[in-house]
Each structure stands twice: as structure tokens, then as C-alpha cells.
Design a protein around this motif. Structure first.
Motif, PDB file in Angstrom:
ATOM      1  N   PHE A   1       2.815  -8.517  -5.509  1.00 28.22           N
ATOM      2  CA  PHE A   1       1.554  -8.837  -4.831  1.00 28.22           C
ATOM      3  C   PHE A   1       1.062 -10.164  -5.405  1.00 28.22           C
ATOM      4  O   PHE A   1       1.074 -10.370  -6.612  1.00 28.22           O
ATOM      5  CB  PHE A   1       0.507  -7.732  -4.996  1.00 28.22           C
ATOM      6  CG  PHE A   1       0.138  -7.428  -6.429  1.00 28.22           C
ATOM      7  CD1 PHE A   1      -1.000  -7.989  -6.995  1.00 28.22           C
ATOM      8  CD2 PHE A   1       0.927  -6.583  -7.192  1.00 28.22           C
ATOM      9  CE1 PHE A   1      -1.348  -7.707  -8.307  1.00 28.22           C
ATOM     10  CE2 PHE A   1       0.585  -6.284  -8.502  1.00 28.22           C
ATOM     11  CZ  PHE A   1      -0.555  -6.847  -9.062  1.00 28.22           C
TER      12      PHE A   1
ATOM     13  N   VAL B   1       7.900  -4.598  -7.351  1.00 27.64           N
ATOM     14  CA  VAL B   1       6.707  -4.452  -6.518  1.00 27.64           C
ATOM     15  C   VAL B   1       5.917  -5.747  -6.683  1.00 27.64           C
ATOM     16  O   VAL B   1       5.493  -6.082  -7.790  1.00 27.64           O
ATOM     17  CB  VAL B   1       5.876  -3.229  -6.939  1.00 27.64           C
ATOM     18  CG1 VAL B   1       4.516  -3.239  -6.238  1.00 27.64           C
ATOM     19  CG2 VAL B   1       6.626  -1.940  -6.637  1.00 27.64           C
TER      20      VAL B   1
ATOM     21  N   VAL C   1      -2.445  -4.117  -5.025  1.00 32.31           N
ATOM     22  CA  VAL C   1      -1.740  -2.871  -4.717  1.00 32.31           C
ATOM     23  C   VAL C   1      -2.619  -1.714  -5.169  1.00 32.31           C
ATOM     24  O   VAL C   1      -3.392  -1.839  -6.136  1.00 32.31           O
ATOM     25  CB  VAL C   1      -0.358  -2.787  -5.386  1.00 32.31           C
ATOM     26  CG1 VAL C   1       0.574  -3.846  -4.830  1.00 32.31           C
ATOM     27  CG2 VAL C   1      -0.467  -2.879  -6.896  1.00 32.31           C
TER      28      VAL C   1
ATOM     29  N   LEU D   1      -0.033  -3.045  -0.409  1.00 26.33           N
ATOM     30  CA  LEU D   1       0.893  -1.932  -0.589  1.00 26.33           C
ATOM     31  C   LEU D   1       0.184  -0.760  -1.270  1.00 26.33           C
ATOM     32  O   LEU D   1      -0.645  -0.960  -2.161  1.00 26.33           O
ATOM     33  CB  LEU D   1       2.074  -2.370  -1.465  1.00 26.33           C
ATOM     34  CG  LEU D   1       3.173  -1.337  -1.733  1.00 26.33           C
ATOM     35  CD1 LEU D   1       3.982  -1.073  -0.466  1.00 26.33           C
ATOM     36  CD2 LEU D   1       4.098  -1.803  -2.853  1.00 26.33           C
TER      37      LEU D   1
END
Length: 221
Positions: free
Chosen positions: A121, A119, A26, A54
Motif C-alpha cells: 500500500f 502486501v 490496509v 485492501l
């Protein structure tokens, strides 16, 4: 989890790349402004063999936003931001002009974040912590296993973010720091939006804004 800090634009803003063993990454607070800065960021991603998934911002101030549209286009990735900072993104060209920045394209917010969201990843999960005060929609990103916190412009090494810009509030930023950030523990390493990294333990002892509250001289409202 790996963390790289790239410092961009005249405001010396810290852009962070976070990635893990999967190679997924990210990009946090993409502040790259010049073509040279953008090339530096893209080269780093290529050199490390990363796959950005992202772009996420701690808040919507223009110095943290300058490179978001560029990375969105380069990697075809969505952009995530707290809903209460949308107004700052939408007014970025106006605010940018006040500081001498030319904002050619305002990035579209693809995902609205809220307190407690995640969030993700690769195999890594960051927890979203809403910390209003510098801006209404400011967030921090916390990785609990390694006790790492990206504080944006809420908390700096021996300082705090300014609260005299639209949407800023000193009482709220101190409440965010005391109630939401410090309970994460002294060993937590912080990576701020400007300046060097630190630990919460250091800030508890040497940050004058925190020590005056801890000593009872000033109480956040």
C-alpha cells in the motif's frame, strides 16, 4: 508507517489500520460487528483522509472476520487471506452461531496469500510469513524497515494463541514462533490480535510458552 488499533466485538479483537504518507491504507482483521463499531472504523478512515486498498486477515476465525464484508462494500476493496484458512471463512456462519454472532454475509476471498508474498500500500511493503498452529493458514505481516510485526493470534503479550480449535496444533504454533518469528530480532514490535503490543525481546524473557522451550524443557515437534 502509521498504525492504529481499534478493539471490537465481545472477543475484544484488535483491528488494525496501517497507512503511510501517501494516504493509502490496509485494514487488517476487520472485526467490527455492531453498526456503532462499523461507524467508528469508517469515521476514523474519513477523519484521517485514508484510502483503503485492501482488507487482509491474519487468519479466518470469525471474531477477526465480522467486519470484512462491510469494509469490502464500503471501499470496494479486495479481501486477502491464506488459502488454507478458506474453510474457516466458508463456515463462519456456523462458527459464529456457536459464539452468539450473526454472520449475515460471508466475504469472498479475492486474493490467496502464501508465505513470502507481499502486501503493498502506498510506498509500504509488508512481507507475509506463514505461521500455522492457531489455524492452518495463519499468517503474520512484517514491515522490515521499522521492524513491526502483526502477529494475529499466533503470539500475544506473554501468551500464545489457543490450539484446541479445528485446525489448531500446539507443536506447529511453537515451531512457528521459534523458527519464523523470534529470528526477526528482540527489537521487533509485535501487534497481536488481542491484548496489548509488546516486543520480541520481552516475549523471549517473560512469555512462559517461549521460555520453557528456550530452556530446553519442551521441544516443538
Amino acid at each position: 508507517m502509521n498504525i492504529a488499533q481499534l478493539t471490537f466485538n465481545p472477543f475484544q479483537e484488535n483491528t488494525y489500520l496501517l497507512w503511510d504518507e501517501t494516504g493509502q491504507a490496509v485494514i487488517v482483521d476487520a472485526g467490527n460487528y455492531t453498526e456503532r463499531e462499523t461507524a467508528q472504523l469508517l469515521h476514523f478512515v474519513e477523519e484521517k483522509g485514508l484510502q483503503p486498498v485492501l482488507a487482509v486477515n491474519t487468519h479466518g476465525h470469525v471474531d477477526h472476520l465480522l467486519g470484512v464484508e462491510r469494509v469490502k462494500q464500503a471501499y470496494g476493496i479486495p479481501f486477502a487471506l491464506h488459502a488454507e484458512d478458506r474453510f474457516l471463512v466458508e463456515s463462519a456462519p456456523t462458527h459464529g452461531a456457536l459464539y452468539g454472532f450473526k454472520v449475515d454475509a460471508v466475504p469472498e476471498v479475492d486474493r490467496e496469500l502464501a508465505d513470502g508474498d507481499e502486501v503493498r500500500f502506498g510506498n509500504t511493503v509488508l512481507r507475509v510469513i506463514h505461521t500455522p498452529g492457531h489455524t492452518p493458514g495463519h499468517i503474520c505481516l512484517y514491515e522490515p524497515n521499522e521492524k513491526v510485526l502483526l502477529t494475529g493470534d499466533t503470539l500475544f503479550h506473554e501468551s500464545i494463541g489457543r490450539t484446541d480449535l479445528p485446525g489448531g496444533n500446539y507443536g506447529w504454533i511453537m515451531k512457528s514462533i521459534i523458527d519464523r518469528i523470534l529470528p526477526l530480532g528482540e527489537e521487533t514490535v509485535i501487534y497481536p490480535g488481542h491484548g496489548p503490543s509488546s516486543t520480541l525481546g520481552h516475549e523471549m524473557h517473560y512469555n512462559p510458552f517461549i521460555t520453557e522451550v528456550m530452556e530446553g524443557e519442551v521441544r516443538p515437534v
